[in-house]
Motif scaffolding. Structure first.
Motif, mmCIF file in Angstrom:
data_model
loop_
_atom_site.group_PDB
_atom_site.id
_atom_site.type_symbol
_atom_site.label_atom_id
_atom_site.label_comp_id
_atom_site.label_asym_id
_atom_site.label_seq_id
_atom_site.Cartn_x
_atom_site.Cartn_y
_atom_site.Cartn_z
ATOM 1 N N ALA A 196 5.815 -22.558 -0.808
ATOM 2 C CA ALA A 196 6.694 -22.253 0.004
ATOM 3 C C ALA A 196 7.878 -23.002 0.023
ATOM 4 C CB ALA A 196 5.979 -22.539 1.501
ATOM 5 N N ASP A 241 0.302 -16.133 -4.782
ATOM 6 C CA ASP A 241 1.224 -16.489 -3.890
ATOM 7 C C ASP A 241 0.753 -17.281 -2.777
ATOM 8 O OD1 ASP A 241 3.283 -16.707 -1.931
ATOM 9 O OD2 ASP A 241 3.614 -14.363 -2.175
ATOM 10 N N ARG A 279 2.792 -19.037 -0.504
ATOM 11 C CA ARG A 279 3.786 -19.472 0.308
ATOM 12 C C ARG A 279 3.447 -19.342 1.907
ATOM 13 N NH1 ARG A 279 8.231 -15.452 -2.251
ATOM 14 N NH2 ARG A 279 6.238 -14.134 -2.307
ATOM 15 N N ASN A 280 2.507 -18.469 2.152
ATOM 16 C CA ASN A 280 1.966 -18.115 3.459
ATOM 17 C C ASN A 280 0.723 -18.499 3.902
ATOM 18 O OD1 ASN A 280 4.497 -17.136 4.115
ATOM 19 N ND2 ASN A 280 3.839 -15.143 3.563
ATOM 20 N N SER A 281 0.041 -19.382 3.007
ATOM 21 C CA SER A 281 -1.421 -20.035 3.187
ATOM 22 C C SER A 281 -1.476 -21.250 3.505
ATOM 23 C CB SER A 281 -2.214 -19.557 1.859
ATOM 24 O OG SER A 281 -1.924 -20.380 0.658
#
Length: 132
Positions: free
Chosen positions: A56, A121, A123-125
């Motif tokens: 992120a 990815d 970024r949203n974890s």
């Protein structure tokens, strides 16, 4: 009077047994969840393909625990880490990455000649259980 006390003790004992069963079930579910989540934190890399980890925020620090792994923060996008095996290996090692907001990620890394995923990815974890 004694029968009432014995009855109360039996009721309390049975309630405690049910509470313990529920608590044991909850602990078992949490243990399985922990194991499943930890397994998702294993990154498989190879000598033929580069795996990219997307975060992120920009990365400010990367630590590679073993020389069989090569990793580099991408110059054109500092929130992406490229990682590759220098040679095949049979053990597990780790890679850590620190984002500029203070979020620390640590991943278990294993060798796989043909990894199924080359772009990961994050970024949203949320940070993982292995410190990532």
């Amino acid at each position: 009077c004694d029968r009432k006390h014995i009855f109360r003790l039996r009721v309390l004992y049975n309630e405690d047994k049910e509470t313990m069963k529920r608590l044991s079930l909850i602990l078992a579910i949490l243990s399985l969840s922990f194991c499943a989540y930890a397994q998702n934190d294993t990154i498989y890399i190879s000598t033929l393909n580069t795996t990219h980890l997307m975060f992120a925020n920009e990365l400010t620090y990367v630590d590679i625990s073993n020389k069989v792994v090569a990793a580099k923060i991408i110059d054109s996008n500092k929130s992406v880490l490229a990682i590759k095996a220098r040679e095949a290996f049979e053990f597990k090692t780790s890679v850590s990455a620190l984002e500029n907001d203070g979020t620390m990620h640590t991943f278990i890394v294993a060798y796989d000649e043909s990894p199924s995923r080359l772009i990961l990815d994050y970024r949203n974890s949320a940070p993982g259980l292995i410190g990532n």
